[in-house]
Design a protein around this motif. Structure first.
Motif, mmCIF file in Angstrom:
data_model
loop_
_atom_site.group_PDB
_atom_site.id
_atom_site.type_symbol
_atom_site.label_atom_id
_atom_site.label_comp_id
_atom_site.label_asym_id
_atom_site.label_seq_id
_atom_site.Cartn_x
_atom_site.Cartn_y
_atom_site.Cartn_z
ATOM 1 N N SER A 15 11.456 1.897 -0.385
ATOM 2 C CA SER A 15 10.129 0.932 -0.642
ATOM 3 C C SER A 15 9.494 0.458 0.780
ATOM 4 C CB SER A 15 10.663 -0.466 -1.132
ATOM 5 O OG SER A 15 11.079 -0.290 -2.561
ATOM 6 N N THR A 16 10.404 0.524 1.691
ATOM 7 C CA THR A 16 9.594 0.341 3.127
ATOM 8 C C THR A 16 8.907 1.577 3.580
ATOM 9 O OG1 THR A 16 11.453 -1.187 4.051
ATOM 10 C CG2 THR A 16 10.029 0.050 5.642
ATOM 11 N N VAL A 17 9.562 2.783 3.270
ATOM 12 C CA VAL A 17 8.646 3.996 3.356
ATOM 13 C C VAL A 17 7.567 4.166 2.750
ATOM 14 C CG1 VAL A 17 8.847 6.811 3.504
ATOM 15 C CG2 VAL A 17 10.686 5.054 4.403
ATOM 16 N N SER A 18 7.475 3.850 1.461
ATOM 17 C CA SER A 18 6.620 3.641 0.527
ATOM 18 C C SER A 18 5.233 2.812 1.028
ATOM 19 C CB SER A 18 7.014 3.307 -1.053
ATOM 20 O OG SER A 18 5.977 3.373 -1.967
ATOM 21 N N ASN A 19 5.718 1.778 1.440
ATOM 22 C CA ASN A 19 4.811 0.830 1.948
ATOM 23 C C ASN A 19 3.864 1.384 3.214
ATOM 24 O OD1 ASN A 19 4.921 -1.100 -0.013
ATOM 25 N ND2 ASN A 19 6.423 -2.278 0.929
ATOM 26 N N HIS A 20 4.499 2.301 4.068
ATOM 27 C CA HIS A 20 4.355 2.804 5.120
ATOM 28 C C HIS A 20 3.099 3.743 4.765
ATOM 29 C CE1 HIS A 20 6.287 0.869 8.024
ATOM 30 N NE2 HIS A 20 7.799 1.753 8.331
ATOM 31 N N VAL A 26 -2.215 6.734 2.318
ATOM 32 C CA VAL A 26 -1.943 7.640 1.314
ATOM 33 C C VAL A 26 -1.404 7.044 0.020
ATOM 34 C CG1 VAL A 26 -0.249 9.433 0.615
ATOM 35 C CG2 VAL A 26 -0.910 9.225 3.207
ATOM 36 N N PRO A 27 -2.201 7.463 -1.027
ATOM 37 C CA PRO A 27 -1.904 6.505 -2.417
ATOM 38 C C PRO A 27 -0.568 6.966 -2.809
ATOM 39 C CG PRO A 27 -3.451 8.567 -2.665
ATOM 40 C CD PRO A 27 -3.416 8.420 -1.378
ATOM 41 N N VAL A 28 0.007 5.831 -3.528
ATOM 42 C CA VAL A 28 1.389 5.971 -4.108
ATOM 43 C C VAL A 28 1.440 5.686 -5.413
ATOM 44 C CG1 VAL A 28 3.537 4.892 -3.757
ATOM 45 C CG2 VAL A 28 2.423 5.572 -1.798
ATOM 46 N N VAL A 29 1.927 6.223 -6.301
ATOM 47 C CA VAL A 29 2.409 6.124 -7.666
ATOM 48 C C VAL A 29 3.703 5.533 -7.695
ATOM 49 C CG1 VAL A 29 2.453 6.911 -10.046
ATOM 50 C CG2 VAL A 29 0.792 7.742 -8.644
ATOM 51 N N ASP A 30 3.716 4.290 -8.104
ATOM 52 C CA ASP A 30 5.206 3.506 -7.920
ATOM 53 C C ASP A 30 5.745 3.735 -9.229
ATOM 54 O OD1 ASP A 30 7.313 1.819 -7.824
ATOM 55 O OD2 ASP A 30 6.426 0.561 -6.000
ATOM 56 N N ALA A 31 6.765 4.216 -9.630
ATOM 57 C CA ALA A 31 7.489 4.393 -11.052
ATOM 58 C C ALA A 31 8.054 3.059 -11.527
ATOM 59 C CB ALA A 31 8.505 5.368 -11.034
ATOM 60 N N ASP A 32 8.534 2.105 -10.280
ATOM 61 C CA ASP A 32 9.033 0.807 -10.651
ATOM 62 C C ASP A 32 7.720 -0.036 -11.533
ATOM 63 O OD1 ASP A 32 11.620 1.274 -10.228
ATOM 64 O OD2 ASP A 32 11.217 0.641 -7.909
ATOM 65 N N ILE A 33 6.592 0.093 -10.654
ATOM 66 C CA ILE A 33 5.417 -0.737 -11.378
ATOM 67 C C ILE A 33 5.061 -0.257 -12.553
ATOM 68 C CG2 ILE A 33 3.078 -1.367 -11.025
ATOM 69 C CD1 ILE A 33 3.474 -1.130 -7.898
ATOM 70 N N VAL A 34 5.160 1.030 -12.842
ATOM 71 C CA VAL A 34 4.957 1.558 -14.068
ATOM 72 C C VAL A 34 5.729 1.346 -15.261
ATOM 73 C CG1 VAL A 34 4.566 3.687 -15.443
ATOM 74 C CG2 VAL A 34 3.798 3.634 -13.209
ATOM 75 N N GLU A 98 -1.508 7.628 -13.929
ATOM 76 C CA GLU A 98 -1.858 7.200 -12.651
ATOM 77 C C GLU A 98 -2.144 8.368 -11.527
ATOM 78 O OE1 GLU A 98 -2.098 3.983 -11.529
ATOM 79 O OE2 GLU A 98 -2.051 3.616 -13.671
ATOM 80 N N ILE A 99 -1.480 9.494 -12.135
ATOM 81 C CA ILE A 99 -1.989 10.739 -11.129
ATOM 82 C C ILE A 99 -3.080 11.299 -11.478
ATOM 83 C CG2 ILE A 99 -1.058 13.160 -10.897
ATOM 84 C CD1 ILE A 99 1.777 12.306 -11.249
ATOM 85 N N LEU A 100 -3.359 11.188 -12.920
ATOM 86 C CA LEU A 100 -4.824 11.718 -13.143
ATOM 87 C C LEU A 100 -5.796 10.837 -12.620
ATOM 88 C CD1 LEU A 100 -6.388 13.666 -14.979
ATOM 89 C CD2 LEU A 100 -6.196 11.944 -17.133
ATOM 90 N N LYS A 101 -5.926 9.552 -12.546
ATOM 91 C CA LYS A 101 -6.848 8.702 -11.854
ATOM 92 C C LYS A 101 -7.182 9.184 -10.459
ATOM 93 C CE LYS A 101 -5.759 4.535 -14.854
ATOM 94 N NZ LYS A 101 -4.808 3.296 -14.829
ATOM 95 N N LEU A 102 -6.079 9.274 -9.719
ATOM 96 C CA LEU A 102 -6.103 9.652 -8.386
ATOM 97 C C LEU A 102 -6.742 11.143 -8.050
ATOM 98 C CD1 LEU A 102 -2.695 8.321 -7.261
ATOM 99 C CD2 LEU A 102 -5.245 7.244 -6.696
ATOM 100 N N ILE A 110 -0.908 12.922 -2.748
ATOM 101 C CA ILE A 110 -0.270 11.512 -3.336
ATOM 102 C C ILE A 110 1.202 11.327 -3.133
ATOM 103 C CG2 ILE A 110 -2.302 11.441 -5.034
ATOM 104 C CD1 ILE A 110 -0.173 11.933 -7.141
ATOM 105 N N VAL A 111 1.892 10.489 -3.062
ATOM 106 C CA VAL A 111 2.945 10.372 -2.974
ATOM 107 C C VAL A 111 3.705 9.721 -4.542
ATOM 108 C CG1 VAL A 111 5.037 8.844 -2.035
ATOM 109 C CG2 VAL A 111 3.122 9.900 -0.581
ATOM 110 N N LEU A 112 4.673 10.280 -5.137
ATOM 111 C CA LEU A 112 5.108 10.073 -6.192
ATOM 112 C C LEU A 112 6.506 9.143 -6.049
ATOM 113 C CD1 LEU A 112 4.766 9.859 -9.291
ATOM 114 C CD2 LEU A 112 5.649 12.155 -9.552
ATOM 115 N N ASP A 113 6.646 7.672 -6.104
ATOM 116 C CA ASP A 113 7.684 7.052 -5.558
ATOM 117 C C ASP A 113 8.460 6.831 -6.947
ATOM 118 O OD1 ASP A 113 9.440 5.121 -4.870
ATOM 119 O OD2 ASP A 113 8.008 3.848 -4.041
ATOM 120 N N ILE A 114 9.906 7.627 -7.009
ATOM 121 C CA ILE A 114 10.706 7.512 -8.133
ATOM 122 C C ILE A 114 12.141 7.471 -7.858
ATOM 123 C CG2 ILE A 114 11.143 8.332 -10.418
ATOM 124 C CD1 ILE A 114 8.615 10.056 -10.526
ATOM 125 N N PRO A 115 12.650 6.335 -7.883
ATOM 126 C CA PRO A 115 14.302 6.133 -7.702
ATOM 127 C C PRO A 115 14.893 7.410 -8.384
ATOM 128 C CG PRO A 115 13.106 3.987 -8.201
ATOM 129 C CD PRO A 115 12.147 4.914 -8.765
#
Length: 230
Positions: A15-20, A26-34, A98-102, A110-115
């Protein structure tokens, strides 16, 4: 368009790297938020989960008690798999939207943040794949300190995920987060340079700009053909 896969383990520092990435534009699609959105009261995901796990997982306002649901699924692999199966279609659809919107906004990277990037088989759609790694003992201690949980609960949550060493072996880029924040920041700058380098021709063709250029070229070709046929 370049879709960068970002993953790691719980309390690894992902999450720290995602926030960086976000801080550097750089836009991030966060799977946790989804995932949180698809479990909101009244949604299709909410209905499926309540039907499967019962109303005892709900709070007084009708929303899912996430910590309670987490304790249930992290202590029972079968229930965890059930939850993943129920929510996977909704989460996948939300991520795609979210990817389509970006894409429509013209973002090239874009960065896809998925655990669960590898577990969900979504790694095949991302390149490069960045894994935030930390040694097992540091991961355990950080999780216990962060969530103020006991060792048994912390180990259950860690063991519910693919081992970080295995994720590291599948990565294109590894960020070693066993050191200080300064060490992490230094590594991030190098990663940022790598993932924001100019697009390849294939990546450009998949971007909105590439699609518009292709459409323009086809239109010019058609007009030229019609003119030559007259």
């Amino acid at each position: 368009m370049r879709i960068v896969g970002l993953t790691g383990g719980i309390a690894s520092g992902k999450s720290t790297v995602s926030n960086h990435f976000k801080a550097h534009g750089v836009p991030v699609v966060d799977a946790d938020i989804v995932a949180r959105d698809v479990l909101k009261k009244g949604t299709g995901g909410w209905k499926k989960v309540v039907a499967a796990f019962g109303e005892e997982i709900l709070q007084g306002d009708g929303e899912v008690d996430r910590p309670k649901l987490g304790r249930i699924v992290f202590s029972d692999p079968a229930k965890r798999q059930l939850l993943n199966r129920l929510l996977a279609p909704y989460i996948s659809s939300g991520i795609f939207q979210e990817i389509l919107k970006l894409w429509l906004k013209g973002h090239k990277v874009i960065v896809l943040d998925i655990p669960l990037l590898f577990e969900a088989k979504m790694d095949k759609w991302t390149k490069p794949i960045v894994v935030v790694w930390v040694d097992p003992e540091s991961q355990l201690q950080r999780l216990m300190a962060r969530d103020r949980t006991n060792e048994e609960d912390a180990r259950n949550r860690i063991n519910a995920q693919m081992p970080l060493d295995l994720k590291r072996s599948k990565a294109d880029i590894v960020i070693d987060n066993t050191g200080s924040l300064e060490d992490l920041n230094e590594q991030f700058q190098k990663v940022l340079f790598q993932v924001t380098r100019p697009l390849t021709w294939t990546e450009f063709a998949l971007s909105r700009q590439g699609a518009l250029l292709a459409l323009f070229s086809i239109t010019i070709g058609v007009l030229a053909f019609r003119k030559a046929s007259l």
